[in-house]
Structure formats: structure tokens, C-alpha cells
Design an enzyme around this catalytic site. Structure first.
Site, PDB file in Angstrom:
ATOM      1  N   GLU A   1       6.223  24.047  15.473  1.00 11.09           N
ATOM      2  CA  GLU A   1       5.166  23.590  14.579  1.00 11.09           C
ATOM      3  C   GLU A   1       5.748  23.067  13.262  1.00 11.09           C
ATOM      4  OE1 GLU A   1       1.810  26.118  14.852  1.00 11.09           O
ATOM      5  OE2 GLU A   1       1.409  25.948  12.718  1.00 11.09           O
TER       6      GLU A   1
ATOM      7  N   ARG B   1      -3.173  33.523  17.600  1.00 10.38           N
ATOM      8  CA  ARG B   1      -2.176  33.884  16.595  1.00 10.38           C
ATOM      9  C   ARG B   1      -1.779  32.666  15.773  1.00 10.38           C
ATOM     10  NH1 ARG B   1       3.772  33.513  16.379  1.00 10.38           N
ATOM     11  NH2 ARG B   1       3.626  32.178  18.207  1.00 10.38           N
TER      12      ARG B   1
ATOM     13  N   HIS C   1       2.679  29.752  25.359  1.00  8.44           N
ATOM     14  CA  HIS C   1       3.642  30.056  24.313  1.00  8.44           C
ATOM     15  C   HIS C   1       3.649  31.521  23.897  1.00  8.44           C
ATOM     16  CE1 HIS C   1       6.281  29.471  20.966  1.00  8.44           C
ATOM     17  NE2 HIS C   1       5.367  29.760  20.062  1.00  8.44           N
ATOM     18  N   TYR C   2       2.483  32.152  23.882  1.00  7.31           N
ATOM     19  CA  TYR C   2       2.445  33.488  23.294  1.00  7.31           C
ATOM     20  C   TYR C   2       1.342  34.308  23.950  1.00  7.31           C
ATOM     21  CZ  TYR C   2       2.365  37.187  19.835  1.00  7.31           C
ATOM     22  OH  TYR C   2       2.426  38.406  19.227  1.00  7.31           O
TER      23      TYR C   2
ATOM     24  N   ARG D   1      -3.302  26.331  16.523  1.00 10.43           N
ATOM     25  CA  ARG D   1      -2.717  25.880  17.790  1.00 10.43           C
ATOM     26  C   ARG D   1      -3.729  25.677  18.906  1.00 10.43           C
ATOM     27  NH1 ARG D   1       2.684  29.595  17.461  1.00 10.43           N
ATOM     28  NH2 ARG D   1       3.647  28.239  15.917  1.00 10.43           N
TER      29      ARG D   1
ATOM     30  N   GLN E   1      -1.896  32.120  24.174  1.00 12.68           N
ATOM     31  CA  GLN E   1      -1.731  30.941  23.319  1.00 12.68           C
ATOM     32  C   GLN E   1      -0.974  29.827  24.040  1.00 12.68           C
ATOM     33  OE1 GLN E   1       0.791  30.877  19.452  1.00 12.68           O
ATOM     34  NE2 GLN E   1      -1.341  30.618  18.880  1.00 12.68           N
TER      35      GLN E   1
ATOM     36  N   PHE F   1       2.283  25.851   7.452  1.00 12.22           N
ATOM     37  CA  PHE F   1       2.155  26.080   8.886  1.00 12.22           C
ATOM     38  C   PHE F   1       0.678  26.024   9.232  1.00 12.22           C
ATOM     39  CE2 PHE F   1       5.062  28.137  12.145  1.00 12.22           C
ATOM     40  CZ  PHE F   1       6.158  27.371  11.827  1.00 12.22           C
TER      41      PHE F   1
ATOM     42  N   LEU G   1      10.142  24.496  23.469  1.00 16.34           N
ATOM     43  CA  LEU G   1       9.286  24.404  22.291  1.00 16.34           C
ATOM     44  C   LEU G   1       9.762  23.347  21.294  1.00 16.34           C
ATOM     45  CD1 LEU G   1       6.959  25.727  20.614  1.00 16.34           C
ATOM     46  CD2 LEU G   1       8.752  26.989  19.456  1.00 16.34           C
TER      47      LEU G   1
ATOM     48  N   HIS H   1       0.867  26.455  23.305  1.00 16.28           N
ATOM     49  CA  HIS H   1       1.411  25.716  22.168  1.00 16.28           C
ATOM     50  C   HIS H   1       1.170  24.230  22.407  1.00 16.28           C
ATOM     51  CE1 HIS H   1       4.035  24.309  19.013  1.00 16.28           C
ATOM     52  NE2 HIS H   1       4.199  25.545  18.608  1.00 16.28           N
TER      53      HIS H   1
ATOM     54  N   GLY I   1       9.617  30.067  11.534  1.00 18.50           N
ATOM     55  CA  GLY I   1       9.668  30.937  10.368  1.00 18.50           C
ATOM     56  C   GLY I   1       8.806  32.165  10.458  1.00 18.50           C
TER      57      GLY I   1
ATOM     58  N   ALA J   1      14.498  48.664  32.774  1.00 17.42           N
ATOM     59  CA  ALA J   1      13.610  49.815  32.984  1.00 17.42           C
ATOM     60  C   ALA J   1      12.682  49.480  34.141  1.00 17.42           C
ATOM     61  CB  ALA J   1      12.810  50.094  31.724  1.00 17.42           C
TER      62      ALA J   1
ATOM     63  N   GLU K   1       5.673  41.598  20.746  1.00 20.09           N
ATOM     64  CA  GLU K   1       4.769  40.783  21.550  1.00 20.09           C
ATOM     65  C   GLU K   1       4.177  41.554  22.732  1.00 20.09           C
ATOM     66  OE1 GLU K   1       6.119  36.786  22.196  1.00 20.09           O
ATOM     67  OE2 GLU K   1       4.532  36.386  23.651  1.00 20.09           O
TER      68      GLU K   1
HETATM   69  C1  LIG Z   1      10.593  29.201  21.571  1.00 16.93           C
HETATM   70  C2  LIG Z   1       9.849  30.168  20.706  1.00 16.93           C
HETATM   71  C3  LIG Z   1       9.775  29.971  19.337  1.00 16.93           C
HETATM   72  C4  LIG Z   1       9.076  30.868  18.521  1.00 16.93           C
HETATM   73  N1  LIG Z   1       9.027  30.634  17.180  1.00 16.93           N
HETATM   74  C5  LIG Z   1       8.397  31.546  16.391  1.00 16.93           C
HETATM   75  C6  LIG Z   1       8.392  31.381  14.977  1.00 16.93           C
HETATM   76  O1  LIG Z   1       8.970  30.451  14.432  1.00 16.93           O
HETATM   77  N2  LIG Z   1       7.731  32.296  14.231  1.00 16.93           N
HETATM   78  C7  LIG Z   1       7.095  33.368  14.785  1.00 16.93           C
HETATM   79  O2  LIG Z   1       6.545  34.174  14.054  1.00 16.93           O
HETATM   80  N3  LIG Z   1       7.101  33.540  16.129  1.00 16.93           N
HETATM   81  C8  LIG Z   1       7.742  32.667  16.937  1.00 16.93           C
HETATM   82  N4  LIG Z   1       7.744  32.860  18.283  1.00 16.93           N
HETATM   83  C9  LIG Z   1       7.204  34.103  18.825  1.00 16.93           C
HETATM   84  C10 LIG Z   1       8.187  35.223  18.570  1.00 16.93           C
HETATM   85  O3  LIG Z   1       9.497  34.727  18.584  1.00 16.93           O
HETATM   86  C11 LIG Z   1       8.079  36.323  19.606  1.00 16.93           C
HETATM   87  O4  LIG Z   1       6.750  36.747  19.734  1.00 16.93           O
HETATM   88  C12 LIG Z   1       8.916  37.528  19.184  1.00 16.93           C
HETATM   89  O5  LIG Z   1      10.237  37.149  18.856  1.00 16.93           O
HETATM   90  C13 LIG Z   1       8.941  38.568  20.286  1.00 16.93           C
HETATM   91  O6  LIG Z   1       9.854  39.577  19.945  1.00 16.93           O
HETATM   92  P1  LIG Z   1       9.924  40.900  20.774  1.00 16.93           P
HETATM   93  O7  LIG Z   1      10.948  41.739  20.122  1.00 16.93           O
HETATM   94  O8  LIG Z   1       8.576  41.448  20.949  1.00 16.93           O
HETATM   95  O9  LIG Z   1      10.423  40.448  22.230  1.00 16.93           O
HETATM   96  P2  LIG Z   1      11.708  39.634  22.728  1.00 16.93           P
HETATM   97  O10 LIG Z   1      12.474  39.022  21.647  1.00 16.93           O
HETATM   98  O11 LIG Z   1      11.224  38.773  23.827  1.00 16.93           O
HETATM   99  O12 LIG Z   1      12.621  40.782  23.343  1.00 16.93           O
HETATM  100  C14 LIG Z   1      12.256  41.489  24.494  1.00 16.93           C
HETATM  101  C15 LIG Z   1      13.402  42.405  24.886  1.00 16.93           C
HETATM  102  O13 LIG Z   1      12.986  43.243  25.942  1.00 16.93           O
HETATM  103  C16 LIG Z   1      13.980  43.332  26.922  1.00 16.93           C
HETATM  104  N5  LIG Z   1      13.288  43.679  28.169  1.00 16.93           N
HETATM  105  C17 LIG Z   1      12.221  43.081  28.747  1.00 16.93           C
HETATM  106  N6  LIG Z   1      11.835  43.747  29.835  1.00 16.93           N
HETATM  107  C18 LIG Z   1      12.674  44.808  29.949  1.00 16.93           C
HETATM  108  C19 LIG Z   1      12.791  45.878  30.864  1.00 16.93           C
HETATM  109  N7  LIG Z   1      11.955  46.023  31.882  1.00 16.93           N
HETATM  110  N8  LIG Z   1      13.793  46.784  30.683  1.00 16.93           N
HETATM  111  C20 LIG Z   1      14.651  46.661  29.637  1.00 16.93           C
HETATM  112  N9  LIG Z   1      14.564  45.669  28.742  1.00 16.93           N
HETATM  113  C21 LIG Z   1      13.597  44.768  28.895  1.00 16.93           C
HETATM  114  C22 LIG Z   1      14.699  42.010  26.875  1.00 16.93           C
HETATM  115  O14 LIG Z   1      16.006  42.187  27.282  1.00 16.93           O
HETATM  116  C23 LIG Z   1      14.644  41.693  25.372  1.00 16.93           C
HETATM  117  O15 LIG Z   1      15.758  42.269  24.728  1.00 16.93           O
HETATM  118  C24 LIG Z   1       8.433  31.970  19.100  1.00 16.93           C
HETATM  119  C25 LIG Z   1       8.506  32.172  20.472  1.00 16.93           C
HETATM  120  C26 LIG Z   1       9.188  31.270  21.268  1.00 16.93           C
HETATM  121  C27 LIG Z   1       9.201  31.522  22.756  1.00 16.93           C
END
Ligand SMILES: Cc1cc2nc3c(=O)[nH]c(=O)nc-3n(C[C@H](O)[C@H](O)[C@H](O)COP(=O)(O)OP(=O)(O)OC[C@H]3O[C@@H](n4cnc5c(N)ncnc54)[C@H](O)[C@@H]3O)c2cc1C
Length: 566
Positions: free
Chosen positions: A244, A375, A340-341, A275, A229, A116, A241, A231, A48, A156, A364
Site C-alpha cells: 500500500e 484491518r 492478504h490477511y 483495502r 482481507q 496509509f 504483494l 489486498h 510499516g 507442532a 495474526e
Molecule cells: C507480504 C506481506 C506484507 C505485509 N506488510 C505489512 C505491513 O507493512 N504492515 C503491517 O502491519 N502488516 C503487514 N502484513 C501483515 C503482517 O506482516 C502479519 O500479519 C504479521 O507479520 C504476522 O506475524 P505473526 O507473528 O503472527 O506470524 P508469522 O510472521 O507468519 O509467523 C508465524 C510463525 O509460526 C510458525 N508456525 C506456523 N505453524 C506452525 C506449527 N504448526 N508449528 C510450529 N511453528 C509454526 C512459522 O514457522 C512462523 O515462524 C503483511 C503481510 C504480508 C503477507
């Protein structure tokens, strides 16, 4: 060459939210992404997203959310940023609701909120246990509705600069294998976390940290990388995963004597301590012989009853069944901690700006910092929407007054990338070539064993030395067997590995230097938090000989550091 006002690299939640904002504020926006947006790791988020809506308890407030975040962060978060973040959270989540996210509801129709870890109130809004999937669908639909351009399956490989300013990227089109240039007045990095630098992680295969490396190489420092982090509950065997939410809904942790061992470590919060504390507790139980097969403990959700499991935790039930053959309605789930993070990332201000003109970051891959040393669950999806929006806004407004970049720097950057690829492919034919997959696996093992949950001087120094040697072997000897053009995954993986090694080195070097324990960074040789010397952020600047570390004070507004007890 493609030209846009704002180019977002990464199609996950932060990237889409940034793109939507930039588009709404009038910019010409494109998203360039390694995978289709709906295959980004954000889609895997289960539990969530936090906002102090006060639906479960009317006494909750954004101030309380800010305080919980700061305490959870072991006081390393910048408090000015956290205050704005917790305040914005409410509007950002209500906006998602209006845009169409199917949040789970209370009996009277309001957004439901679950407890949480580390939170004083039930504050986590959710769509069953597939929140990320629901939020991503909604944002992707909004992106399509607004007419944002998507370049999918492009990776990229280099940020292009004109003088000090970032003016675009050189990318490889995975379908054709060709290099392509994308010019933009503003580039937003939203490339996600760096889980794959570890041997055990819940992150998807493309969470490499490669995007962080591109920014790092382009001159932006990486902040607080030593804070990783782990998990507490990943499925034994695959490290998928187990959210939580399983504990939030009432699941308990048991050792091989059937004891709820969290009573020893966090008697008040028990399984819902933050965590870092739960992960260390599990690790310790296993190390001291109270685990199963010397590897894992049990997470027991049978007490919730079949109906509640199938309503609230359907995905967890399915994952445990498919990947461990365990029917969680009747038997405990075997779990162990895993990466995890990535709390650290590309250093940005509260508006997504890095210190390099033209370069922004969110999600992230960025570090604002609101998560500090640890976190809280549900705070990361929130970070993506709060700071994704802000980065989109800054990029769009700065782009409006910037000029279009010339093409000269792109030709040069393409030549450099071509030379990198050329070397990898050429060496592929040699008998002695280093296999990039082996180098990557060595790095992952070093990181898990020596830069993991428990750290010390000896292990960390060895890790830094080993990573430096892996780096040397990569740049001097790595070769890829296949020079094919179409979806040459081996080539892409080899390129990313070069970035991952430098990110790993930043993590290990930061951890070696930080002689204290704080949040997720636990040094067995310095088990105490040391505010006198270490209440400060680490900034790592790239050099080919390893990172140069600098420090910056933490911003404290109204919550002076106190001992962190749960
Ligand atoms: C299993 C799991 C469950 C989670 N559950 C939760 C939760 O319930 N609540 C919460 O708050 N957080 C949760 N998290 C953490 C959270 O989901 C992530 O931190 C967050 O979604 C990251 O989003 P983002 O947009 O930064 O990156 P991402 O969603 O990882 O997207 C990264 C993007 O970058 C692109 N990319 C990467 N490198 C390149 C490149 N060199 N060139 C072009 N494109 C590239 C990829 O294609 C992708 O589209 C969870 C994480 C995991 C792994």
C-alpha cells in the site's frame, strides 16, 4: 521430553515479542518454530507499523488512531481493546526504536511517518519498504541476547491436554522425522495467518492456518473467521504483494481507458480508501470489462520520479522487475486483488488468554478483536508487538503459579499423532489414495471462487458442501507416497492440509450464516450492513461435522456505529 515454563509456538513477530516479554518477566522460555524465525512471514512486511507519534502532524492522537481503526473495522472491533491498543502503540514503537530498529527518519531526525489507507493522518512508521525485515532482525537479536531457547524446524502437530488444561505440544522434528514432546506451564500460539487456504494469496507457503486448527481442535473457538482481507494490489501472475506504500507515496490506479476509476467509488480518499473498498472497486472494473486481459488493472507510480521510487520503494521496484519484467520507474505495474490477511483467529481476551486454561495466542493467528471486519494497513505488525507483549506477560505470570505437567498425557498424544501419520503413509502405497496436494488445490479453488471478494448464498452453500466432502476424502482416503524421515515436506504438507480444511470450513460457514455486508465480507445478496441483527462476533466451535456457530456482542465504548464513507 523438553520442559519449559512458557513455550511459544511460532517464531514470527508476535512469537518473538511474546518470548522476549516472558523472558524479561523471569520465565524459562522456548520458541518452537516450523521455520527459522527470520524466514517467518513477518519478514515480508513492507509498508510499516502504525502509532500516533504525531511526527508528521502534531494534531494526531491515539484517540484518532483508535477511531480510524474502528471505522476501518466497520464497527466490528471491540472498542475497549482498540483503545488500549492505540494507546500502547506509541510506547511499543518507541521501544522498537530504542532496541535498534532502523526506522526511516525526518530531516530533523524523528521517526518518519507515511500516509496509509483509512488513516486520517500520516501515521505509519517505516524502514523504507522492508519494515518487517528490520523489526524482525531487531527482535531476533534481542531474543538471542536474552538467551531464549529456539527449537527450529519443528512443527507442532497437537496440543496436549491434561483434563481441560493445555500442558504442551507434540511436534515433529523435520530434520529427523521423529516426534518430540514439549511440556510447558503455558503455551502461546503465534503461528500466523491462513492465506494458503486461498488460491491467490500474498502469504508465504507456511501461512497455512494450521496453528489455528490445533487450538480449534483443542477446544478454543475461532472468532470472526469469515472476515478475510483481500489486498487490492498483488502482482498479476504471482500475487506477490505490492505494498500500500506505493499508493501512500502517490501511486494511482488506472483502468484500460486510462481513468483513475477510484473517483467512482471513493471520491475523497481515492486510492487511499480502505483495502476492502479498493479491492472490490478493482474487481468490479475488471468484471465490467475495464481491466486488462480480463484480469488486472494498472498501478502507476511513474509520477513519483526515479529518485523517490528508489529511495522509498526500492523493494517494490525490484519485485515488479524480477517477477513481472516491469520497470516501475517507466511503466505501470499490473495488479489484481488477492488474499492478504486473516482478520479472524483464535479467540482471545485483551491479554492473550484463550478460554482454554494454559493456552494463549497472539498475532495474526489470534482475534482480540481489534481489526473487526477489515484491518487497516500498518495495524498488524502493531498487533503483533502490542498483544505479543501482553500474551507473553500473561503466560509468564500464570506459569509462575502453575505446576509442571505430568508425562502421561504426552505418551497418549504421541500415539494419536503416530496413528495419524501411520494412516497417511500406509495409504500412500494404495492406488486409490487421495493425493493431499490435489485436495488442497481443490479447497483453495473453492475458497477463491465461492468464498472470495463477492459472496452469495448459492456459492457459499455449495462451498460448505464441497469442503465437507473434501474433508471426508482427506480423513478417509488421503495418502502420502513417501515415508522418508528427513525433511519429508510431502508428509508435513499432508498433515497441515488436514488443519487447513477445517479452518476453511470455519471461514465458509461463518460467511454463509452472516447475511449482511460488513467490511471485507461482501454479500451481493445482502449488500447492506445490518447492525440490528449482525453487530456481533461469530464464534466457531469445532465438531467433526463442521463448526457450531455462536455469537457474542461487540464492545462499544464511545463510538456508536455510523455509516462508513470515504
Ligand atoms: C507480504 C506481506 C506484507 C505485509 N506488510 C505489512 C505491513 O507493512 N504492515 C503491517 O502491519 N502488516 C503487514 N502484513 C501483515 C503482517 O506482516 C502479519 O500479519 C504479521 O507479520 C504476522 O506475524 P505473526 O507473528 O503472527 O506470524 P508469522 O510472521 O507468519 O509467523 C508465524 C510463525 O509460526 C510458525 N508456525 C506456523 N505453524 C506452525 C506449527 N504448526 N508449528 C510450529 N511453528 C509454526 C512459522 O514457522 C512462523 O515462524 C503483511 C503481510 C504480508 C503477507
Amino acid at each position: 521430553m523438553e520442559r519449559h515454563g512458557v513455550l511459544v509456538v511460532g517464531g514470527g513477530l508476535a512469537g518473538l515479542r511474546a518470548a522476549v516479554e516472558a523472558k524479561l518477566s523471569g520465565a524459562d522460555v522456548a520458541v518452537l518454530s516450523l521455520v527459522y524465525p527470520m524466514r517467518s512471514h513477518s519478514v515480508a512486511a513492507q509498508g510499516g507499523i502504525n502509532a500516533a507519534l504525531g511526527n508528521a502532524d502534531p494534531t494526531d492522537s491515539w484517540e484518532r488512531h483508535a477511531f480510524d481503526t474502528i471505522k476501518g473495522a466497520d464497527y466490528l472491533a471491540d472498542q475497549d481493546a482498540v483503545e488500549e491498543y492505540a494507546r500502547d502503540a506509541i510506547e511499543r514503537v518507541l521501544e522498537l526504536d530504542r532496541w535498534g530498529v532502523p526506522f526511516s527518519r525526518t530531516e530533523d531526525g524523528r521517526i518518519a511517518q507515511r500516509p496509509f489507507g483509512g488513516a486520517a493522518f500520516p501515521r505509519t512508521c517505516y524502514a523504507a519498504d522492508h519494515t518487517g525485515h528490520a523489526v524482525m532482525h531487531t527482535l531476533y537479536q534481542q531474543s538471542l541476547r536474552l538467551g531464549i531457547t529456539f527449537y527450529d524446524e519443528r512443527v507442532a502437530l497437537k496440543l496436549v491436554k491434561e483434563g481441560e488444561r493445555v500442558v504442551g505440544v507434540v511436534a515433529m522434528n523435520l530434520r529427523t522425522g521423529e516426534l518430540e514432546s514439549y511440556a510447558a506451564r503455558a503455551v502461546v500460539m503465534a503461528t500466523g495467518g491462513a492465506g494458503r487456504i486461498y488460491a491467490r494469496t500474498t502469504n508465504s507457503h507456511h501461512s497455512t492456518g494450521f496453528g489455528m486448527a490445533l487450538a480449534y481442535w483443542a477446544g478454543a473457538p475461532l472468532e470472526d473467521m469469515e472476515f478475510i482481507q483481500f489486498h487490492p494490489t498483488t502482482l498479476y501472475g504471482t500475487n506477490i504483494l505490492i505494498s500500500e506504500a506505493a499508493r501512500g507515496e502517490g501511486g494511482v490506479l488506472l483502468n484500460n481507458r486510462g481513468e483513475r476509476f477510484m473517483a467512482r467509488y471513493a471520491p475523497e480518499k481515492m486510492e487511499l480508501a480502505p483495502r476492502d473498498i479498493v479491492a472490490r472497486s478493482i474487481y468490479r472494473e475488471v468484471l465490467e470489462g475495464r481491466g486488462f486481459e480480463g484480469e488486472y488493472v494498472h498501478l502507476d507510480i511513474t509520477g513519483l520520479g526515479e529518485d523517490r521510487i528508489m529511495e522509498r520503494l526500492p523493494q517494490i521496484w525490484e519485485l515488479a522487475l524480477k517477477f513481472a519484467g516491469v520497470d516501475a520507474r517507466y511503466e505501470p505495474i499490473p495488479v489484481q486483488p488477492g488474499h492478504h490477511y486473516t482478520m479472524g483467529g483464535i479467540d482471545t481476551d485483551k491479554h492473550g488468554r484463550t478460554e482454554v486454561p494454559g493456552l494463549y495466542a497472539a498475532g495474526e493467528c489470534a482475534c482480540v478483536s481489534v481489526h473487526g471486519a477489515n484491518r487497516l494497513g500498518g495495524n498488524s505488525l502493531l498487533e503483533c508487538v502490542v498483544f505479543g507483549k501482553r500474551a507473553g506477560e500473561s503466560a509468564s505470570s500464570d506459569a509462575a503459579s502453575a505446576s509442571d505437567p505430568p508425562s502421561g498425557p504426552f505418551e497418549e498424544a504421541e500415539r494419536e499423532v503416530e496413528a495419524w501419520i501411520g494412516r497417511l503413509v500406509e495409504r500412500g502405497g494404495e492406488e486409490r489414495a487421495e493425493n493431499p496436494y490435489h485436495l488442497r488445490a481443490e479447497m483453495q479453488r473453492v475458497m477463491w471462487e465461492k468464498v472470495g471478494i463477492f459472496r452469495d448464498e448459492e456459492g457459499l452453500s455449495a462451498a460448505v458442501a464441497e469442503l465437507k466432502s473434501i474433508r471426508k476424502r482427506y480423513w478417509e482416503g488421503a495418502g502420502v507416497r513417501s515415508g522418508g524421515k528427513t525433511f519429508n515436506v510431502a508428509l508435513y504438507d499432508a498433515l497441515a492440509t488436514g488443519g487447513m480444511i477445517d479452518v476453511a470450513l470455519a471461514v465458509a460457514s461463518g460467511a454463509l450464516a452472516r447475511r449482511e455486508s460488513r467490511g471485507a465480507h461482501y454479500r451481493t445478496d445482502y449488500p447492506r450492513r445490518d447492525d440490528e441483527n449482525w453487530l456481533k462476533h461469530t464464534l466457531a466451535r469445532f465438531t467433526p461435522d463442521g463448526p457450531v456457530l455462536e455469537y457474542r456482542p461487540v464492545v462499544i465504548t464511545r463510538w456508536p456505529p455510523r455509516e462508513r464513507k470515504y
